[in-house]
Design a protein around this motif. Structure first.
Motif, mmCIF file in Angstrom:
data_model
loop_
_atom_site.group_PDB
_atom_site.id
_atom_site.type_symbol
_atom_site.label_atom_id
_atom_site.label_comp_id
_atom_site.label_asym_id
_atom_site.label_seq_id
_atom_site.Cartn_x
_atom_site.Cartn_y
_atom_site.Cartn_z
ATOM 1 N N GLU A 30 34.159 -44.252 1.633
ATOM 2 C CA GLU A 30 33.864 -42.639 0.939
ATOM 3 C C GLU A 30 32.497 -42.232 1.874
ATOM 4 O O GLU A 30 32.571 -41.158 2.338
ATOM 5 C CB GLU A 30 33.736 -42.794 -0.346
ATOM 6 C CG GLU A 30 34.850 -42.931 -1.165
ATOM 7 C CD GLU A 30 34.493 -42.852 -2.809
ATOM 8 O OE1 GLU A 30 33.632 -41.966 -3.037
ATOM 9 O OE2 GLU A 30 35.094 -43.339 -3.491
ATOM 10 N N ARG A 109 36.630 -37.520 -6.105
ATOM 11 C CA ARG A 109 37.448 -38.046 -4.783
ATOM 12 C C ARG A 109 38.334 -37.042 -4.431
ATOM 13 O O ARG A 109 38.594 -36.990 -3.073
ATOM 14 C CB ARG A 109 38.073 -39.451 -5.463
ATOM 15 C CG ARG A 109 38.752 -40.172 -3.908
ATOM 16 C CD ARG A 109 39.636 -41.326 -4.536
ATOM 17 N NE ARG A 109 38.562 -42.297 -4.927
ATOM 18 C CZ ARG A 109 38.113 -43.288 -4.052
ATOM 19 N NH1 ARG A 109 38.486 -43.370 -2.959
ATOM 20 N NH2 ARG A 109 37.513 -44.324 -4.552
ATOM 21 N N GLU A 110 38.969 -36.420 -4.993
ATOM 22 C CA GLU A 110 39.921 -35.301 -4.677
ATOM 23 C C GLU A 110 39.433 -34.687 -3.579
ATOM 24 O O GLU A 110 39.928 -33.739 -2.990
ATOM 25 C CB GLU A 110 40.530 -34.736 -5.960
ATOM 26 C CG GLU A 110 39.801 -33.817 -6.652
ATOM 27 C CD GLU A 110 39.054 -34.421 -7.880
ATOM 28 O OE1 GLU A 110 39.045 -34.025 -8.949
ATOM 29 O OE2 GLU A 110 39.174 -35.663 -7.924
ATOM 30 N N VAL A 113 39.521 -36.148 -0.507
ATOM 31 C CA VAL A 113 40.762 -36.209 0.263
ATOM 32 C C VAL A 113 41.062 -34.858 0.714
ATOM 33 O O VAL A 113 41.698 -34.804 1.673
ATOM 34 C CB VAL A 113 41.648 -36.858 -0.889
ATOM 35 C CG1 VAL A 113 43.179 -36.620 -0.334
ATOM 36 C CG2 VAL A 113 41.320 -38.006 -1.337
ATOM 37 N N THR A 117 42.000 -33.779 4.420
ATOM 38 C CA THR A 117 43.593 -33.255 4.590
ATOM 39 C C THR A 117 43.299 -31.916 5.465
ATOM 40 O O THR A 117 44.127 -31.528 6.350
ATOM 41 C CB THR A 117 44.213 -32.949 3.455
ATOM 42 O OG1 THR A 117 44.395 -34.385 2.731
ATOM 43 C CG2 THR A 117 45.622 -32.690 3.442
ATOM 44 N N LEU A 140 41.270 -40.944 6.100
ATOM 45 C CA LEU A 140 42.110 -40.648 4.927
ATOM 46 C C LEU A 140 43.106 -41.787 4.405
ATOM 47 O O LEU A 140 43.138 -42.212 3.423
ATOM 48 C CB LEU A 140 43.103 -39.534 5.324
ATOM 49 C CG LEU A 140 44.260 -39.083 4.080
ATOM 50 C CD1 LEU A 140 43.188 -38.347 3.092
ATOM 51 C CD2 LEU A 140 44.978 -38.078 4.913
ATOM 52 N N GLY A 144 42.884 -44.341 0.760
ATOM 53 C CA GLY A 144 44.234 -44.770 0.090
ATOM 54 C C GLY A 144 44.355 -46.193 0.083
ATOM 55 O O GLY A 144 44.964 -46.689 -1.030
ATOM 56 N N VAL A 156 45.924 -39.403 -2.171
ATOM 57 C CA VAL A 156 45.982 -39.698 -0.869
ATOM 58 C C VAL A 156 47.624 -39.496 -0.428
ATOM 59 O O VAL A 156 48.194 -38.900 0.663
ATOM 60 C CB VAL A 156 45.592 -41.154 -0.484
ATOM 61 C CG1 VAL A 156 45.710 -41.376 1.017
ATOM 62 C CG2 VAL A 156 44.001 -41.216 -0.831
ATOM 63 N N ALA A 159 48.512 -36.178 -0.199
ATOM 64 C CA ALA A 159 48.021 -35.541 1.075
ATOM 65 C C ALA A 159 48.812 -35.868 2.140
ATOM 66 O O ALA A 159 48.944 -35.070 3.304
ATOM 67 C CB ALA A 159 46.622 -35.784 1.113
#
Length: 390
Positions: A30, A109-110, A113, A117, A140, A144, A156, A159
């Motif tokens: 991250e 976290r979203e 992501v 994306t 990315l 995942g 992920v 995405a």
């Protein structure tokens, strides 16, 4: 008023040390993902803090060389205090800004992501091709692979579905842009399978069928072939590692997904190979549901494609049938019923095809399946082949 170096150094260590400590507590994946492309960076924060302090020192030194008027010492002290109050105020404002960035970029976290994306889709529009070797794609998929199974990984996977749809929407898609994405998706789910990922396996088969069902003409079938291999791999992972009623429906979705490529004759052997691998794995795991589903699908495809069935397809069909024949009791009875149905589909030279299928299994080193088929052949030939008159 002297320059408050002690206070500045203490404040600087505090302001930089706290974010640095927080960053060390965050996963490296991250941290790497959000520190790139001008996002949160402790070094950038440190440079800004040093510029503020340096500006305060310069202003203090410039003001110190101005000629002093008698009776204005008090005013000068007030001005100097205001200078350093402004410096400390800017430093605290900078600390407040970074304190807002950390929860924004690391707390959810979203958002990471989503940002990756969006960057990937922007790159896709610029390059007209998915940049699988770029940092954004790698960040990315690494998220995942290393995140918690279940809802975190679901973000992920979703995405990747968005990326796939964008790639397929391009009229210049040539059929070979998604191989690495398919491979990474397969590795993401199969590397360390957990029960919490069952929903993600369902979502993954949605991605794979979307690629198979793409109806615009493509120059190659590379992506579709990779999809069929991924279907086999993920279905076998489900069979070996997941034991639940809900899992059966997901396995059935994988088996049925090959229908989206069955209208392409050049894909027939890849499809039969995938179903054969799924069925053999299920037979070894005593998973009758998955084994029967794979054999039924092979039989249906054989009926649909007859009489132009390649030897590889027939070898896969009979090889899986032999796995049932090798078992005694009702499984052998089931194999006998299936054999009679297959005889009607093939319609001629059944035992010659059985012999050729066994030889093909030997050549491809499926020795156990070849032995099962040999036993089946020996048992059926005397009872069904015509006797030679002397």
């Amino acid at each position: 008023m002297e320059i408050p170096f002690d206070a500045l150094l203490t404040l600087l260590i505090f302001l930089v040390g706290i974010p640095a400590l927080i960053l060390q507590l965050i996963s490296p994946i991250e941290r790497a993902a959000v520190q790139k492309k001008g996002r949160l960076d402790v070094r950038s924060f440190l440079r800004k803090a040093l510029w503020i302090i340096g500006g305060g020192i310069v202003v203090q030194m410039v003001y110190a060389v101005f000629p002093r008027d008698e009776g204005q010492d008090f005013i000068r002290q007030v001005i100097q205090q205001l200078i350093w109050m402004a410096v400390f105020g800017l430093l605290f404002f900078l600390a407040l800004d970074i304190s807002q960035q950390i929860p924004e970029q690391y707390g959810r976290r979203e958002k990471i992501v989503k940002r990756l994306t969006q960057d990937l889709l922007v790159e896709l529009k610029k390059r007209k091709r998915l940049n699988v070797s770029g940092e954004t794609f790698n960040d990315l998929v690494n998220l995942g692979k290393h995140c918690e199974a279940g809802q975190e990984r679901e973000m992920v996977v979703n995405a990747l579905m968005e990326v796939v749809k964008d790639v397929l929407a391009d009229p210049k898609y040539a059929g070979d842009s998604l191989e690495m994405l398919i491979e990474e998706l397969t590795h993401m789910l199969a590397f360390s399978p957990e029960a919490k990922d069952l929903y993600n396996y369902r979502a993954a088969v949605g991605i794979l069928t979307t690629i198979l069902a793409a109806d615009h003409p493509a120059e190659t079938e590379d992506d579709r072939r990779r999809v069929v291999h991924a279907i086999s791999h993920l279905a076998r992972t489900l069979i070996v590692n997941f034991k639940s009623v809900e899992r059966d429906n997901v396995i059935l979705a994988y088996v049925n997904s090959v229908d989206f490529a069955s209208n392409r004759p050049n894909m027939l052997t890849e499809i039969s190979q995938a179903l054969f691998e799924i069925g053999v794995c299920a037979a070894k795991e005593a998973d009758d549901f998955a084994a029967v589903a794979a054999l039924d699908k092979l039989t249906t495809l054989a009926e649909r494609q007859s009489p132009s069935l390649p030897i590889e397809f027939i070898a896969d069909l009979f090889g899986l049938l032999g796995c049932f024949w090798a078992k005694e009791g009702s499984r052998r009875d089931y194999a006998s019923l299936k054999f009679r149905a297959i005889k009607k589909i093939i319609n001629k030279e059944v035992f010659l095809r059985l012999t050729n299928a066994r030889e093909h299994l030997i050549q491809t080193m499926y020795f156990e399946e070849a032995d099962n088929l040999g036993k089946m052949l020996s048992a059926l030939m005397p009872a069904t082949s015509p006797r030679v008159k002397h």
